[in-house]
Structure formats: C-alpha cells, structure tokens
Design an enzyme around this catalytic site. Sequence first.
Site, PDB file in Angstrom:
ATOM      1  N   ASP A  11       0.855  -1.159   0.036  1.00 38.98           N
ATOM      2  CA  ASP A  11       0.086  -0.041  -0.134  1.00 38.98           C
ATOM      3  C   ASP A  11       0.932   1.141  -0.110  1.00 38.98           C
ATOM      4  O   ASP A  11       1.825   1.376   0.768  1.00 38.98           O
ATOM      5  CB  ASP A  11      -0.902   0.021   1.203  1.00 38.98           C
ATOM      6  CG  ASP A  11      -2.107  -0.894   1.124  1.00 38.98           C
ATOM      7  OD1 ASP A  11      -2.247  -1.511  -0.145  1.00 38.98           O
ATOM      8  OD2 ASP A  11      -2.628  -1.307   2.146  1.00 38.98           O
ATOM      9  N   ASP A 130     -14.234  -7.284  -3.967  1.00 39.60           N
ATOM     10  CA  ASP A 130     -14.424  -7.597  -2.603  1.00 39.60           C
ATOM     11  C   ASP A 130     -15.885  -8.061  -2.315  1.00 39.60           C
ATOM     12  O   ASP A 130     -16.650  -7.314  -2.799  1.00 39.60           O
ATOM     13  CB  ASP A 130     -14.136  -6.268  -1.882  1.00 39.60           C
ATOM     14  CG  ASP A 130     -12.717  -5.651  -2.124  1.00 39.60           C
ATOM     15  OD1 ASP A 130     -11.881  -6.483  -2.570  1.00 39.60           O
ATOM     16  OD2 ASP A 130     -12.660  -4.478  -2.095  1.00 39.60           O
TER      17      ASP A 130
END
Lengths: 252, 197
Positions: A11, A130
């Site tokens: 990230d 997701d």
Amino acid sequence: MLAKRIIPCLDIRDGQTVKGIHFEGLQNVGDPVELGRRYADEGADELVYLDISATVEGRKTFSELVARIAREIDIPFTVGGGISTAEDAGALLLAGADKVTVNSAAVRDPGLIDEIAGRYGSQFIVVAVDARMDDAGRWVVTTHGGRTPTERELFSWAREAQERGAGEILFTSMNHDGTKSGYPCETFARLASELSIPIIASGGAGTVEHIAEVLTAGRADAALAASIFHYGEIPIPVLKRALHERGIAVRL
Amino acid sequence: MVTIIDYGTGNLRSVTNALARLGADYILTADPEAIRQAERVLLPGVGEAATAMRMLREKGLADTLRNLTCPVLGICLGMQLLCTHSEEGDTDCLGIFPNRVRRFFSGSAGGGLKVPHVGWNSIHSLKSPLYHHIAEGEYVYYVHSYAAEINACTAAATDYGGWFSGSLHQDNFYGCQFHPEKSGAAGGRILANFLSL
C-alpha cells in the site's frame, strides 16, 4: 509446469509504503522500490502496488513512482487504486506498469473493463472483487474497501467481468480479510470452476497451510498478501519452500 | 548498440528499461536503412499478430527483417511474427522459423486450460547460446494466448496442456515467447547472453 504465484501487496500513500517492517539491510522500508526489490530478490513472483493516497498531489507522486518501479524492478508488477478511466490505465501502461487492477470503478461502470481490455488487452486488466457473505449465504459484492454493499453477486459479477475482458480476477472475502483465519476455499473452488481466467486469492492468510489450501483445494492460481510479508510473519523464501515440500509447483 | 524495432504496436518501456539495467545502449526506429545497418536487432511485440504484420509491411520492414544477418531477437509476439503463420487474425508472418502459431485450447470453463497462459513456467531442453548458464527447468514469465509448435528450431520447450516452443533459434534469429525483461535474474542473464552474441 505453471507455477503458483506468490504476490506481496504494497500500500502506497504519497509515494511511501504504508506498512513495513525493518528488514535487515534495507535502508528505507518506506521506499516502495527498495521494498519491492527486496521482495523480488526473496522470490516474489509479482508485486502489486496500491495507491491509497487521498490527494491529487499524492496521485501524481504515484505515477512518478510507477515509472521508477518499472526502471528498477525486473518482475511483473500490477498497479491499482483510483483508476476510474481507460485514460488513467493508459497513463500507467506508458509509465511501465504490466497490469492495472480496477475495483469500485468497474462496479460503478462495468464498461470500463471492456474499454481497458479493448485498448490494451486482457492481459493488462485484473478485476478486483471484494465480497461479503450475508446472513442468507449470498456473496454480496462491496465497494470502498467493503464498506458499501452493492446489488451485485460475486459469481455472476466475476463471470461478467471475464466476459467483458478481464484477464484475471482478484477476489477478497471481506469476511476473512484481516482475520488471519484462512480463505473460503469452497468459494474459491467454485469461482475456479465457473471461470476460465486465473484467480488470485487475497485476504485471510495467517499460516503457510492457509495458502497451501487455497492453492490446492481452492484451486487459486496465485495468493496475494500484505501483512504476513510486511511484518515478516512468513518470509517469502520460507513460504515457497514449504509449498514446494507440499508438492505445489512454485518458482524457487 | 541494440536496434529496437518500433513499429507502433504496444509499449516498449519494459524492454528499454531492461536494456538500461544491463547497461546496453539502444535506439528505437522503424527506418529500414537504420535496421539494415544494425549490430543487433530486437523485435518486441505486444498486441495482435495480424495488425502487427500489417504495420511491419506498411513500414516496409518485412523484407528488411528477413534479410538481416546480425543477431535478431523476437520477444513474445515478436517471436511469433518470425514464424510462418499465426492463427491470430489468420495472418502469414515473416517465415523465418518454419513454425505455425496456434491458440491454446481453453476448452470448457473449469476443466480446461486457462487462457491466456499467465505466469512463471519452466523451460526445458535448452539449446541455444541464449541459455548459457541457465539451468534446465528455470522459470520464466509468460503472458500469451498463442504459441508456436515444437520442431527442430525449438530452443526451449515449455509444457502448458502440451509442449510448445518457449524459444526458437535458427542461424542468427532467436525468439523468446516468454518475457526475459520480466523474468528476474534469469531473464536478465538471457538478455545479457543475447547482447554478447
């Protein structure tokens, strides 16, 4: 024989890695290139860089970073976060990214998948999904990191994404993400039986056994993880050696 | 000096980055005269075979490439273009390698092969100077839906639902179906071997 892939995910906020441990010998754990190279040297098969910058300035830094990653890293890497148009994807291709991953933007505008695949090829687009299983046992596709449920259902959305030109599906179970309790292997196996494109498993790995299961019983082609690598809980060489000992084809 | 054929298909960035990492000088060109003078030629390729062949012909490069006597390396689609024919767009190619390029058979979902063939696969029966100091069974990175059959020119074989040519070699022409520029240290070694031919 095609190897199962192990993919660390980094990230990035404002050009720096967000999580990171103190790898021995690594000068700057915050430098995404240095950390990426370290993972590549350890045997990572690909890297994923997700931009979580909230600002315009941060996004600009990210595209400069992509060019630097492309210069210095000699394994494939995927970039994502904030791609909402085919132009965004094209700019990242020019900067040197091997693939892009789209998530919420594709749910909002499924035509984005056709557009990116049509212009740059299916091999360039990974659709991230997701999903959360609801009380009725239905896998509901979510956006915005699992916060927003949608009308879509996992299997039909994944099939639609494939038909529109997705080259790979990256599936994260929001029920399992962050729990370190393993993957929903039956769901992965069903995805594999319904799709003809590779599936990357994400979210839930806490042990080598979890990863071995999703790559065998779950029939996933690759496993992506962040914290187990960043915090050194399962170093990549240890993981790959353990998978090899279980008879799973990996690149050592 | 490596002359990279820039015929307007795909992104050449990963190839130029890899050459830069190896410290090699390169130029990008589609000028037939410059290509005839080249010391070493790299034919990259991302995209669709019929379109790429049309671009090569439009730029007057088909015969130029066929007549080269310097070391030539075709990567991915670039290697397929050096073959006789590709099923992708049903196009005749340059005909340097006597191989036909066919689509992987994906079959029905689930039971069949996943296409494209994406990821790290191993190379076997290595035979060409490109594989100097490369171990049998080394892993390299592939992304493709079409593959060249096995024949006497096969310089490396890979198994994906059957064996195909991961690499080809004939005279001064070399081809890699995989991406050496994305294949980590092994890929760097293969490119360095090409640079020292």
